[in-house]
Scaffold this active site. Structure first.
Site, mmCIF file in Angstrom:
data_model
loop_
_atom_site.group_PDB
_atom_site.id
_atom_site.type_symbol
_atom_site.label_atom_id
_atom_site.label_comp_id
_atom_site.label_asym_id
_atom_site.label_seq_id
_atom_site.Cartn_x
_atom_site.Cartn_y
_atom_site.Cartn_z
ATOM 1 N N TYR A 28 40.945 56.813 -9.649
ATOM 2 C CA TYR A 28 40.062 57.951 -9.925
ATOM 3 C C TYR A 28 40.713 58.883 -10.935
ATOM 4 O O TYR A 28 41.819 59.379 -10.703
ATOM 5 C CB TYR A 28 39.762 58.693 -8.620
ATOM 6 C CG TYR A 28 38.716 59.771 -8.768
ATOM 7 C CD1 TYR A 28 37.359 59.482 -8.635
ATOM 8 C CD2 TYR A 28 39.083 61.089 -9.076
ATOM 9 C CE1 TYR A 28 36.395 60.477 -8.794
ATOM 10 C CE2 TYR A 28 38.123 62.075 -9.231
ATOM 11 C CZ TYR A 28 36.783 61.762 -9.084
ATOM 12 O OH TYR A 28 35.823 62.737 -9.250
ATOM 13 N N PHE B 271 32.767 64.986 -15.042
ATOM 14 C CA PHE B 271 33.665 64.057 -15.738
ATOM 15 C C PHE B 271 34.325 63.196 -14.674
ATOM 16 O O PHE B 271 34.957 63.719 -13.756
ATOM 17 C CB PHE B 271 34.762 64.815 -16.504
ATOM 18 C CG PHE B 271 35.809 63.918 -17.120
ATOM 19 C CD1 PHE B 271 35.814 63.690 -18.487
ATOM 20 C CD2 PHE B 271 36.775 63.290 -16.336
ATOM 21 C CE1 PHE B 271 36.771 62.845 -19.065
ATOM 22 C CE2 PHE B 271 37.721 62.437 -16.901
ATOM 23 C CZ PHE B 271 37.718 62.226 -18.267
ATOM 24 N N GLU B 272 34.156 61.885 -14.812
ATOM 25 C CA GLU B 272 34.890 60.984 -13.928
ATOM 26 C C GLU B 272 35.165 59.716 -14.719
ATOM 27 O O GLU B 272 34.268 59.235 -15.416
ATOM 28 C CB GLU B 272 34.055 60.582 -12.703
ATOM 29 C CG GLU B 272 33.895 61.660 -11.651
ATOM 30 C CD GLU B 272 33.065 61.205 -10.444
ATOM 31 O OE1 GLU B 272 33.387 61.604 -9.328
ATOM 32 O OE2 GLU B 272 32.086 60.462 -10.647
ATOM 33 N N ILE B 273 36.373 59.229 -14.633
ATOM 34 C CA ILE B 273 36.652 57.875 -15.114
ATOM 35 C C ILE B 273 37.238 57.187 -13.889
ATOM 36 O O ILE B 273 38.309 57.574 -13.415
ATOM 37 C CB ILE B 273 37.630 57.858 -16.299
ATOM 38 C CG1 ILE B 273 36.996 58.564 -17.515
ATOM 39 C CG2 ILE B 273 38.023 56.422 -16.650
ATOM 40 C CD1 ILE B 273 37.893 58.636 -18.746
ATOM 41 N N HIS C 291 32.955 63.076 -3.346
ATOM 42 C CA HIS C 291 33.854 62.132 -4.043
ATOM 43 C C HIS C 291 35.313 62.562 -3.886
ATOM 44 O O HIS C 291 36.196 61.728 -3.633
ATOM 45 C CB HIS C 291 33.532 62.106 -5.539
ATOM 46 C CG HIS C 291 32.342 61.251 -5.887
ATOM 47 N ND1 HIS C 291 31.985 60.979 -7.188
ATOM 48 C CD2 HIS C 291 31.444 60.609 -5.113
ATOM 49 C CE1 HIS C 291 30.910 60.201 -7.188
ATOM 50 N NE2 HIS C 291 30.557 59.973 -5.938
#
Ligand code: GDP
Ligand code: MN
Length: 355
Positions: A204, A261-263, A298
């Site tokens: 994450y 924003f998530e990668i 999350h």
């Protein structure tokens, strides 16, 4: 019936011309739009060999978000994706209009997929007590909580928490980069963050951490504690509990990764631990009886079910969403390409949310 040599030559010539035309069209339209596959080098048109991972860019948007979508796309294409050509996946609770699709396609040479969300994943479930849900919308509105009275915002939070990674268009992908309308990337990317995630065994990735509005998650932590007692097997040994609780788990300190924003690795959301967690929380009704956001959901899952060394702060990705931004503290590795001031940052430092 006999066919003259001339006729035959004409037919063969026509077929060859057609094939040539077809080939040229495929090269022009599709050559740049190669479908993604894991770790395949993409050398055509790009001059050098660039490796692309099993990953996609994903945006949830309404047709009315078109302008902001184009702005975000143009920015990310310029800063990163024109070199890698990762596919884009667009999701909407309604059908995308032809105007939306047409204008989006003009912004990238990468493959683009448009998908609708199954109705049952974007609706207040029938078992939710509407009287109680309405009371929550009314209460949060009175308290001036942003999106306090919005049902669609609650659907969006629940969808991002529990469903996006199950969408048929995303099944072929493992990693995703979440993008929103009207976000900004300040720096040229000198490397592929997906490759970074894979090579460094990260699950994450985030850029900004913030405090959640307490009124939206009044009973969330009680549910999390109940879950931890019921399913201790899902809690990682070297977890990041101290990021989300400042008193050893008694209460939630409101810290979360800002999930616009998530990668991240979708297999984490698809795991037994997270699936069980989402279903447990969903059954509490808090997405509607309060206004639980996908960011705390999350974040709490990532902090509890993963060892902390699998959470990655993308220090070098300059990013802005609404009025908060993160600017890298050093842009040496980025070739001074950042269009932000390095002291103008919220990153993970302000608000003292430090994983
Ligand atoms: P905020 O970032 O929390 O202020 O919320 P946003 O309004 O930016 O919504 C978060 C994401 O969900 C954005 O990508 C929006 O485009 C998307 N979104 C929000 N509401 C809806 C909706 O009703 N329909 C669709 N299709 N997308 C939505
Ligand atoms: Mn937003």
């Amino acid at each position: 019936m006999s066919i003259s040599f001339e006729t035959r030559r004409y037919v063969v010539f026509s077929i060859l011309s057609l094939l040539a035309l077809l080939y040229a069209t495929i090269l022009l339209r599709g050559g740049l739009r190669q479908s993604s596959s894991s770790g395949i080098p993409i050398s055509a048109q790009l001059g050098s060999t660039i490796r692309r991972e099993n990953a996609t860019l994903v945006i949830l948007a309404r047709n009315s978000d078109l302008k902001g979508v184009i702005s975000s796309m143009r920015n990310l294409e310029r800063r990163f994706n024109h070199r890698y050509q990762y596919p884009w996946v667009f999701l909407n609770d309604e059908e995308f209009t032809n105007e939306f699709k047409g204008l989006v396609l003009l912004e990238t040479n990468a493959p683009v997929h448009f998908g609708s969300i199954p109705k049952e994943q974007w609706v207040q479930p029938a078992w939710i007590d509407e009287g109680k849900a309405e009371e929550s919308r009314h209460r949060l509105k009175e308290q001036n909580i942003i999106y306090g009275d919005s049902s669609s915002y609650r659907n969006m939070c629940r969808f991002n928490s529990g469903y996006f990674f199950h969408h048929p268009l995303l099944q072929q992908f493992k990693y995703y980069w979440r993008i929103e309308p009207d976000v900004k990337y300040f720096c040229d990317m000198s490397y592929d963050p997906f490759q970074y995630m894979i090579q460094n065994n990260q699950t994450y990735g985030f850029t900004i951490t913030l405090f959640e509005t307490p009124e939206t998650v009044t009973t969330l932590w009680d549910s999390v504690k109940e879950f931890m007692t019921k399913y201790p097997q899902y809690i990682a040994n070297d977890n990041a509990l101290e990021f989300i609780s400042s008193n050893g788990g008694k209460t939630y300190n409101m810290c979360h990764f800002w999930s616009n924003f998530e990668i991240a690795d979708m297999d984490f959301w698809r795991s037994d631990a997270y699936q069980t967690f989402f279903e447990f929380l969903d059954a509490k009704g808090g997405f509607y009886y309060e206004r639980w956001g996908d960011a705390p959901v999350h974040s709490i899952a990532a902090a509890l079910f993963l060892p902390k060394h699998r959470l990655h702060f993308f220090q070098d990705i300059g990013y802005q969403h609404a009025s908060y931004q993160h600017c890298p503290s050093s842009d040496e590795s980025l070739g001074n390409s950042c269009s932000c001031h390095r002291w103008n940052t919220i990153g993970k430092f302000l608000y003292l949310c430090n994983p």
